[in-house]
Scaffold this active site. Structure first.
Site, short mmCIF file in Angstrom:
data_model
loop_
_atom_site.label_atom_id
_atom_site.label_comp_id
_atom_site.label_asym_id
_atom_site.label_seq_id
_atom_site.Cartn_x
_atom_site.Cartn_y
_atom_site.Cartn_z
N CYS A 133 -58.26 5.48 92.51
CA CYS A 133 -58.78 4.10 92.40
C CYS A 133 -60.28 4.08 92.69
O CYS A 133 -60.69 4.13 93.85
CB CYS A 133 -58.02 3.20 93.36
SG CYS A 133 -58.55 1.48 93.29
N CYS A 136 -61.49 0.92 94.50
CA CYS A 136 -61.16 0.94 95.93
C CYS A 136 -62.06 1.91 96.70
O CYS A 136 -62.58 1.58 97.76
CB CYS A 136 -59.72 1.41 96.15
SG CYS A 136 -58.53 0.71 95.02
N ASP A 137 -62.23 3.12 96.17
CA ASP A 137 -62.82 4.20 96.97
C ASP A 137 -64.22 4.65 96.52
O ASP A 137 -64.86 5.42 97.23
CB ASP A 137 -61.88 5.42 96.94
CG ASP A 137 -60.52 5.10 97.55
OD1 ASP A 137 -60.47 4.20 98.42
OD2 ASP A 137 -59.52 5.72 97.16
P1 FAD Z 1 -46.66 -2.13 94.75
O1 FAD Z 1 -47.68 -2.29 95.82
O2 FAD Z 1 -46.55 -0.82 94.05
O3 FAD Z 1 -45.26 -2.54 95.39
C1 FAD Z 1 -44.07 -2.31 94.70
C2 FAD Z 1 -42.96 -2.21 95.73
O4 FAD Z 1 -41.72 -2.21 95.05
C3 FAD Z 1 -43.00 -0.93 96.55
O5 FAD Z 1 -43.08 -1.26 97.93
C4 FAD Z 1 -41.73 -0.21 96.21
O6 FAD Z 1 -41.11 0.44 97.35
C5 FAD Z 1 -40.84 -1.35 95.73
N1 FAD Z 1 -39.83 -0.94 94.78
C6 FAD Z 1 -40.02 -0.25 93.62
N2 FAD Z 1 -38.86 -0.09 92.97
C7 FAD Z 1 -37.91 -0.72 93.73
C8 FAD Z 1 -36.50 -0.90 93.58
N3 FAD Z 1 -35.86 -0.42 92.51
N4 FAD Z 1 -35.81 -1.58 94.53
C9 FAD Z 1 -36.46 -2.06 95.63
N5 FAD Z 1 -37.79 -1.91 95.82
C10 FAD Z 1 -38.51 -1.25 94.88
N6 FAD Z 1 -56.11 -2.30 95.52
C11 FAD Z 1 -57.11 -3.04 96.00
O7 FAD Z 1 -57.19 -4.24 95.69
N7 FAD Z 1 -58.04 -2.51 96.85
C12 FAD Z 1 -57.98 -1.24 97.31
O8 FAD Z 1 -58.83 -0.80 98.08
C13 FAD Z 1 -56.91 -0.43 96.84
N8 FAD Z 1 -56.77 0.84 97.27
C14 FAD Z 1 -55.70 1.58 96.88
C15 FAD Z 1 -55.55 2.85 97.40
C16 FAD Z 1 -54.46 3.61 97.07
C17 FAD Z 1 -54.31 4.98 97.68
C18 FAD Z 1 -53.49 3.10 96.15
C19 FAD Z 1 -52.29 3.92 95.79
C20 FAD Z 1 -53.64 1.84 95.60
C21 FAD Z 1 -54.75 1.06 95.95
N9 FAD Z 1 -54.94 -0.23 95.44
C22 FAD Z 1 -55.96 -1.00 95.91
C23 FAD Z 1 -54.04 -0.79 94.40
C24 FAD Z 1 -52.99 -1.73 95.04
O9 FAD Z 1 -52.32 -1.05 96.07
C25 FAD Z 1 -51.98 -2.18 93.98
O10 FAD Z 1 -52.67 -2.81 92.92
C26 FAD Z 1 -50.99 -3.19 94.56
O11 FAD Z 1 -50.34 -2.66 95.68
C27 FAD Z 1 -49.94 -3.58 93.51
O12 FAD Z 1 -49.02 -4.43 94.10
P2 FAD Z 1 -47.55 -4.64 93.50
O13 FAD Z 1 -46.87 -5.58 94.42
O14 FAD Z 1 -47.63 -4.95 92.07
O15 FAD Z 1 -46.85 -3.20 93.56
#
Ligand code: FAD
Ligand code: NAP
Length: 312
Positions: A133, A136-137
């Site tokens: 990302c 982010c970084d």
């Molecule tokens: P996710 O955060 O991926 O959450 C999905 C959830 O669904 C997970 O907890 C998973 O366990 C759960 N899940 C999946 N399948 C199932 C299932 N079948 N049954 C039950 N549960 C399930 N964004 C920023 O804005 N700023 C940053 O600085 C930043 N830094 C980042 C650094 C890293 C290392 C990473 C990996 C990402 C970063 N991001 C950052 C991006 C950000 O984390 C994502 O855009 C955001 O978390 C997406 O949210 P989401 O709810 O769509 O999905």
């Protein structure tokens, strides 16, 4: 029968739960197979979520209060993995292994995961120099040299973004031609701060207890190997959308998806199946940021509420 089932407890799922319950839905359960918080809890530092900046704030710190806020308004959390969601008449059925749960509406927020390239040291230094990302970084490498791996749109667009922050960006790509759109390739070629390293792959990432210090690069065409002394490498080799819950017994998807398996939604997070919404990283054209996922979740939560009120 649940009014609303939320699958996934990242920023999108939690915010969907907050808006659905605070809006008045009584019977809302979020199925999150791990601890709520999502992929951002892996991040050692987050500084772009508006309004909550504090030096050294981790993703875990950011997300810690979210479940409490949701539970306050009545969101229930079941720490279970949903295997599949399917349609049964007017309702949805969630398969959670030993039992089945019925719901009037479903918000799918299962996220996506950046693909790993598979080089030695990639996992060891992930979060300590290996990143997926740039937004982010990238700032952590201000005026430093970094590398980008990949030749798609994401890799080249992020290389251009990083070139505005870093002193130099090496783009390492396994072929000579790029998958990215020609205008983007042209902009990369013209950028003095970007050096292309083609027909090449990362053999090994190395470093010390503080993190990554360099990369060993090998070439397909027999060119002598090269070492890059970089504290950061950004891996952009595609994404795996977590869409497995939508796959039906016959292999088809419950709702429309694009070629990458991202769920097709409109601006209200509606899929093409009434009562089924998708939010966050798993939807088409997601910006893949916490603030955007939370926004999607809020919209989806409000839409689920509206759907239930219309049916009443
Ligand atoms: P996710 O955060 O991926 O959450 C999905 C959830 O669904 C997970 O907890 C998973 O366990 C759960 N899940 C999946 N399948 C199932 C299932 N079948 N049954 C039950 N549960 C399930 N964004 C920023 O804005 N700023 C940053 O600085 C930043 N830094 C980042 C650094 C890293 C290392 C990473 C990996 C990402 C970063 N991001 C950052 C991006 C950000 O984390 C994502 O855009 C955001 O978390 C997406 O949210 P989401 O709810 O769509 O999905
Ligand atoms: P992508 O198009 O799948 O590109 C992935 C890149 O990584 C390719 O260059 C691929 O090389 C390389 N790669 C894959 N596995 C690798 C490995 N193990 N080691 C080294 N390199 C590896 O992914 P993306 O760039 O994330 O884009 C995904 C989709 O979103 C695409 O459809 C893209 O067009 C779209 N997108 C569009 C925009 C835009 O329109 N502005 C912006 C971003 C993304 P090869 O080329 O050799 O296969």
């Amino acid at each position: 029968m649940l009014d609303c089932a939320i699958i996934g407890g990242g920023p999108a799922g939690l915010t969907a739960g907050l808006y659905a319950t605070r809006g008045g839905l009584k019977n809302v359960t979020m199925f999150e197979m791990g601890m709520p918080g999502g992929q951002i809890t892996q991040s050692s530092e987050i500084e772009n979520y508006p309004g909550v900046f504090r030096e050294g704030m981790t993703g875990m710190d950011l997300m810690e209060p979210w479940p409490h806020q949701c539970q306050h308004f009545g969101l229930k959390h079941e720490m279970k993995e949903v295997k599949r969601v399917s349609k049964s008449g007017e309702h949805f059925v969630l398969d959670i292994g030993s039992e089945q749960v019925e719901a009037k509406t479903v918000i799918v927020c299962t996220g996506s995961t950046p693909r790993r390239a598979g080089f030695e040291g990639e996992d060891e230094f992930f979060g300590k120099g290996v990143s997926t990302c740039a937004t982010c970084d990238g700032f952590f490498y201000k005026n430093k040299e970094v590398a980008v791996l990949g030749g798609g749109d994401t890799a080249l667009e992020e290389a251009l973004y990083l070139a505005n922050i870093c002193s130099k960006v090496y783009v390492i790509h396994r072929r000579e031609e790029f998958r990215a759109a020609p205008p983007t390739v042209e902009r990369v070629m013209k950028n003095d701060k970007i050096e292309l390293i083609l027909n090449a792959s990362i053999d090994r990432a190395f470093g010390d207890a503080m993190g990554l210090t360099g990369l060993d690069i090998v070439f397909k065409d027999g060119t002598a190997p090269r070492t890059l002394d970089v504290p950061g490498v950004f891996v952009f080799v595609g994404n795996n959308v977590k869409n497995q819950v939508l796959i039906q017994e016959d292999g088809s998807f419950l709702c429309g998806t694009n070629e990458q398996g991202e769920v097709i939604v409109d601006l209200k997070m509606h899929t093409n199946v009434p009562g089924l919404y998708a939010a966050g990283d798993m939807r088409i054209e997601a910006a893949k940021q916490v603030v955007c996922a939370a926004s999607d979740g809020a919209i989806a939560g409000m839409q689920a509420l509206e759907h239930i009120l219309e049916q009443a």
